[in-house]
Design a protein around this motif. Structure first.
Motif, PDB file in Angstrom:
ATOM      1  N   THR A 115       9.318  -8.680  -4.414  1.00 49.62           N
ATOM      2  CA  THR A 115       8.757  -9.920  -4.753  1.00 49.62           C
ATOM      3  C   THR A 115       7.467  -9.683  -5.182  1.00 49.62           C
ATOM      4  N   GLU A 116       6.633 -10.600  -5.632  1.00 48.10           N
ATOM      5  CA  GLU A 116       5.178 -10.508  -5.955  1.00 48.10           C
ATOM      6  C   GLU A 116       4.409 -10.535  -4.597  1.00 48.10           C
ATOM      7  N   LYS A 117       5.067 -11.430  -3.658  1.00 51.42           N
ATOM      8  CA  LYS A 117       4.406 -11.528  -2.298  1.00 51.42           C
ATOM      9  C   LYS A 117       4.331 -10.063  -1.609  1.00 51.42           C
ATOM     10  N   ALA A 118       5.444  -9.333  -1.791  1.00 50.55           N
ATOM     11  CA  ALA A 118       5.537  -7.887  -1.057  1.00 50.55           C
ATOM     12  C   ALA A 118       4.511  -6.952  -1.696  1.00 50.55           C
ATOM     13  N   VAL A 119       4.624  -6.930  -3.015  1.00 51.01           N
ATOM     14  CA  VAL A 119       3.510  -6.206  -3.718  1.00 51.01           C
ATOM     15  C   VAL A 119       2.007  -6.707  -3.465  1.00 51.01           C
ATOM     16  N   ASP A 120       1.659  -7.800  -3.532  1.00 46.94           N
ATOM     17  CA  ASP A 120       0.248  -8.392  -2.924  1.00 46.94           C
ATOM     18  C   ASP A 120      -0.110  -7.764  -1.767  1.00 46.94           C
ATOM     19  N   GLU A 121       0.947  -7.835  -0.635  1.00 46.66           N
ATOM     20  CA  GLU A 121       0.574  -7.455   0.760  1.00 46.66           C
ATOM     21  C   GLU A 121       0.571  -5.857   0.740  1.00 46.66           C
ATOM     22  N   LEU A 122       1.189  -5.156  -0.209  1.00 44.40           N
ATOM     23  CA  LEU A 122       1.053  -3.670  -0.216  1.00 44.40           C
ATOM     24  C   LEU A 122      -0.431  -3.499  -1.004  1.00 44.40           C
ATOM     25  N   LYS A 123      -0.789  -4.163  -1.819  1.00 44.52           N
ATOM     26  CA  LYS A 123      -2.152  -4.159  -2.735  1.00 44.52           C
ATOM     27  C   LYS A 123      -3.368  -4.349  -1.312  1.00 44.52           C
ATOM     28  N   VAL A 124      -3.024  -5.230  -0.539  1.00 44.08           N
ATOM     29  CA  VAL A 124      -4.187  -5.369   0.293  1.00 44.08           C
ATOM     30  C   VAL A 124      -3.974  -4.314   1.227  1.00 44.08           C
ATOM     31  N   GLU A 125      -3.021  -3.842   1.702  1.00 44.67           N
ATOM     32  CA  GLU A 125      -3.014  -2.730   2.804  1.00 44.67           C
ATOM     33  C   GLU A 125      -3.543  -1.351   2.067  1.00 44.67           C
ATOM     34  N   PHE A 126      -3.286  -1.170   0.639  1.00 46.48           N
ATOM     35  CA  PHE A 126      -3.725   0.062   0.156  1.00 46.48           C
ATOM     36  C   PHE A 126      -5.325  -0.198   0.006  1.00 46.48           C
ATOM     37  N   ILE A 127      -5.868  -1.245  -0.437  1.00 46.66           N
ATOM     38  CA  ILE A 127      -7.280  -1.265  -0.680  1.00 46.66           C
ATOM     39  C   ILE A 127      -8.035  -1.101   0.876  1.00 46.66           C
ATOM     40  N   ASP A 128      -7.405  -1.771   1.887  1.00 52.51           N
ATOM     41  CA  ASP A 128      -7.969  -1.468   3.060  1.00 52.51           C
ATOM     42  C   ASP A 128      -7.850  -0.116   3.839  1.00 52.51           C
ATOM     43  N   ARG A 129      -6.850   0.557   3.242  1.00 50.68           N
ATOM     44  CA  ARG A 129      -6.729   1.991   3.806  1.00 50.68           C
ATOM     45  C   ARG A 129      -7.502   3.078   2.998  1.00 50.68           C
ATOM     46  N   PHE A 130      -7.314   2.933   1.613  1.00 50.36           N
ATOM     47  CA  PHE A 130      -7.697   3.992   0.593  1.00 50.36           C
ATOM     48  C   PHE A 130      -8.818   3.463  -0.255  1.00 50.36           C
TER      49      PHE A 130
END
Length: 805
Positions: free
Chosen positions: A691-706
């Motif tokens: 879902t778009e929501k799942a992708v958005d959550e992953l984007k947020v996590e990636f930006i915060d981590r990497f």
């Protein structure tokens, strides 16, 4: 020189109660008002920018609050921990509104909560996780079968750089799988790696194996639903919870609950409040607080007038639980009894009588509780500690209770079948993987038997004032071994303990050891469950190759129960005289000495021993053909279809995923995530986003981590979403290049053919058919951005014209 007044977004428009916050913002911005938005992290900032972009608001980024205040900019965005907005008025004139993302989304999106959410990994994700994948291990490709993983490779194909998984099949054939197709890959996880039967590329045997497995899965799914239906048709009773009294009981817990422990407790109590009988497995490492989960559940049951039975595998554990429960329930008027061989026959008969008359609220006991004489007046909850320690007949007796009694199973390392059932959704699963504060992992050494090592290990523990368990699992020679240790280490105070001792003598020995009158206990596996001696921080296990993985983990958990560093010595014969499986078990226990490793060890046990049939006694041939993870995915799909009233068809369950080829870079660059296994794991997570929501959550996590997302990673995430959408529409393949592209429709596609005919008639210069299933289009799209926008538009149009919608 500024004055702040409280502002809540709904206040901005008292007359706009039915309007969404984003529409409200649009109107507010149209009035020319100055606004400063606040996000909690860089990742949230990017998500907010994307969201505001949808309503044509493009705030300028500021690094500090004062920087915006001093500027003339109308719209700004900062990163700050603020959670409530306000209107800020300058005394020199002029004002602006500070708006926090909390007010836009209606909930606090804190870092801590997001990390906790990540921590609560779904049970199957742990088995599917590719982060532990090593070169040479077998994995399964949904379309091509079992192969060996040979690593990640970056290939340049016509100027396009992409990463591929290299799979080697029988006969040395290689398959390069693009990372965007990682959802088709799963761990094999059945038996030893080297025994995996590899498939041959282009051979029909894999399709046949899948079809056979699916036929079997259909039967298992039907049987699973039957078990569900039986449980629901004979519901248990919902427990009434007195919140005030429960809070008082919970408040007397002397430690701080870990996040996982709180989650497990909430899940158990929620299960008990519902009228359906609970069947929950709580999996947590030794000493991670499973007993407290059981105590909270027991309190809820007895406070509601029901009886509780706690079933444990050993007499010693029954005694310890009895003492712990008495201590914890000291302020409450509940009667707690123990049924074990430490009680005389007369005392046991009296306990049985009191149970039948309802005079006992909580009874703790060994298998004696399963005898036909044990009758309860109103049994509401059965707690089973370490289910794998009970035999088949005892489990059948437990099964007889399962229909309408709440069941809570506690275990450190679930046996493959229990794990299998939990993952298939037949039993609910809670994992406690967070160690208590200040707990250190037990250092594990695997050594060939050597008296010098043993003397050094024992001496070091005794000199620091601690105690030692020396495990010698043979009653015939245990006294001889104890004498040898006394000779080896004259300063040690040695005592023996085993299951063939008289009850009173065993009780006295354990009490003496607990009170430190002895500092070396030479014992059998009788200490495996439940003996909690905080000062015992070294364990030596003789012939460690003779024990199972779960058993070794349990025994290792007898030490390190305080904040001292603990040591486990696994003594073995020469490696050549051990079996291959024994060597694998020792490797697994040596490699996983982290706190909370019990669940991972259980999944490794699943791999070494095989999964075991879910509902019957036969071992699973079809599971070994297609791999445990794929089997579980298919079973989940079959159960879902049956629940929806559909017949699980082979074609639907073997549904081909759509292919999308846009000729644009889509990968996690090496300079963004350098670790290969980490990349592999992240690729899998991206591929599983639906879902778009799942992708958005992953984007947020990636930006915060990497850090900020590189363009190829943004492309990969967008393609993943479009691929799932295309699969739902039944499209086989979408291709695109600079001048146009094509869409290939599957045989059972969901697109209304009249819409396609309309396109061909109205825009013949753009659309034309190439054969019965392929629609070609001529639309220029030079850049990656253009192609992604174009494919999004096409898929949205096709989705609007789905058959039956």
């Amino acid at each position: 020189a500024i004055e702040a007044k409280a502002l809540k977004l709904p206040d901005l428009a008292a007359n706009h109660k039915l309007k969404q916050p984003l529409l409200l913002l649009e109107e507010y911005a149209a009035l020319g008002e100055r606004m400063l938005f606040s996000a909690e992290s860089e990742g949230r900032r990017e998500a907010l920018l994307e969201l505001l972009g949808k309503i044509k608001l493009k705030p300028k980024l500021f690094s500090h609050f004062n920087e915006f205040a001093a500027s003339k900019t109308k719209l700004g965005l900062i990163v700050s921990p603020l959670s409530q907005g306000c209107v800020i008025e300058k005394k020199t004139g002029g004002k602006f509104s500070l708006i926090c993302e909390t007010e836009l989304f209606g909930q606090r999106i804190s870092q801590r909560r997001r990390r906790d959410k990540q921590r609560q990994i779904s049970s199957d994700a742990l088995v599917k996780n590719l982060a532990e994948l090593k070169v040479g291990q077998p994995i399964v490709h949904l379309d091509h079968g079992v192969a060996r993983y040979q690593g990640l490779e970056t290939l340049d194909t016509g100027g396009l750089v992409a990463e591929y998984l290299v799979l080697e099949y029988s006969g040395g054939d290689k398959l390069y799988v693009p990372v965007s197709s990682l959802h088709l890959i799963s761990r094999y996880s059945v038996g030893p790696d080297e025994e995996a039967n590899l498939n041959k590329l282009g051979n029909e045997s894999w399709t046949k194996a899948k079809r056979k497995a699916i036929e079997k899965i259909r039967d298992v799914a039907a049987e699973l639903l039957d078990v569900y239906a039986r449980r629901q048709s004979r519901p248990g009773e919902a427990c009434h919870i007195d919140q005030e009294e429960y809070a008082q009981f919970a408040g007397s817990f002397p430690f701080e609950e870990t996040v996982d422990q709180e989650t497990a407790i909430s899940a158990v109590i929620e299960d008990m409040r519902t009228p359906m009988a609970m069947d929950r497995l709580v999996c947590g490492d030794v000493g991670f607080g499973k007993t407290e989960v059981a105590m909270r559940a027991a309190f809820v049951a007895v406070n509601d007038g029901k009886q509780v039975a706690i079933l444990v595998p050993t007499t010693l554990l029954a005694q310890q639980h009895f003492e712990n429960f008495q201590d914890r329930f000291a302020d409450w008027p509940f009667k707690i009894e123990v049924m074990s061989r430490f009680k005389t026959a007369k005392e046991q008969t009296q306990v049985m009588k009191d149970l039948t008359n309802g005079k006992v609220d909580i009874v703790i006991g060994t298998h004696k509780l399963l005898q036909s004489e044990a009758k309860f007046e109103n049994l509401g909850l059965l707690v089973i500690d370490e289910e794998h320690r009970f035999g088949v007949r005892q489990k059948e007796k437990i099964k007889a209770l399962r229909a309408n009694v709440d069941i809570l199973t506690l275990t450190a390392t679930p046996i493959p079948r229990t794990l299998n059932m939990a993952m298939s959704g037949m039993r609910d699963l809670s994992i406690i993987a967070t160690p208590p504060a200040k707990r250190l992992a037990v250092k594990t050494f695997i050594r060939e038997y050597d008296e010098a090592t043993i003397r050094e290990a024992l001496l070091r523990e005794i000199l620091r004032g601690g105690q030692v368990y020396f495990l010698h699992n043979s009653v015939e020679t245990i006294e001889k071994r104890a004498a040898e240790i006394s000779e080896l280490l004259p300063e040690a105070r040695v005592v023996t303990a085993h299951g063939q001792m008289r009850e009173r003598e065993l009780e006295r020995v354990m009490s003496d050891f607990y009170h430190q009158r002895f500092n070396v206990l030479v014992c059998t596996t009788i200490i495996e469950t439940g003996i909690d001696v905080p000062s015992a921080n070294t364990i030596v296990i003789e012939r460690a190759d003779k024990f199972g993985l779960a058993q070794l983990h349990q025994l290792r958990g007898r030490v390190g129960r305080s904040h001292h560093q603990a040591y486990a010595y696994l003594m073995t014969p020469h490696p050549k005289s051990m079996t291959k499986d024994a060597r694998k078990r020792l490797e697994a226990i040596g490699a996983l000495e982290d706190l909370g490793a019990g669940f991972m060890l259980a999944t490794q046990d699943l791999e070494i021993r095989g999964a075991g049939e879910l509902l019957g006694d036969e071992q699973s041939g079809h599971i070994s053909k297609i791999g445990f993870t794929l089997y579980m995915e298919m079973l989940e799909e079959a159960v879902k279809m049956l629940k929806d009233g559909k017949e699980p068809s082979l074609d639907q369950m073997l549904r081909q995923q759509s292919e999308i080829e846009l000729r644009i870079p889509a990968l996690l660059p090496e300079d963004y995530v350098s670790d290969v296994n980490m990349r592999l794991s992240l690729y899998k997570r991206i591929a599983n986003c639906k879902t778009e929501k799942a992708v958005d959550e992953l984007k947020v996590e990636f930006i915060d981590r990497f850090g900020m997302l590189p363009e190829p990673t943004k492309n990969l995430m967008a393609l993943t979403l479009y691929k799932h959408l295309a699969t739902q529409l039944g499209l086989r393949k979408i291709e695109m290049h600079a001048k146009g592209g094509s869409i290939e429709f599957g045989d059972n596609n969901k697109v209304d053919p009249t819409f396609i005919i309309g396109l061909l008639q109205n825009q013949p210069q753009i659309y034309r058919m190439d054969g019965p299933n392929k629609l070609k289009f001529s639309m220029p799209s030079e850049s990656a951005k253009d192609r992604l926008a174009l494919i999004k538009l096409l898929l949205e149009q096709l989705s609007q014209h789905r058959i039956g919608e």
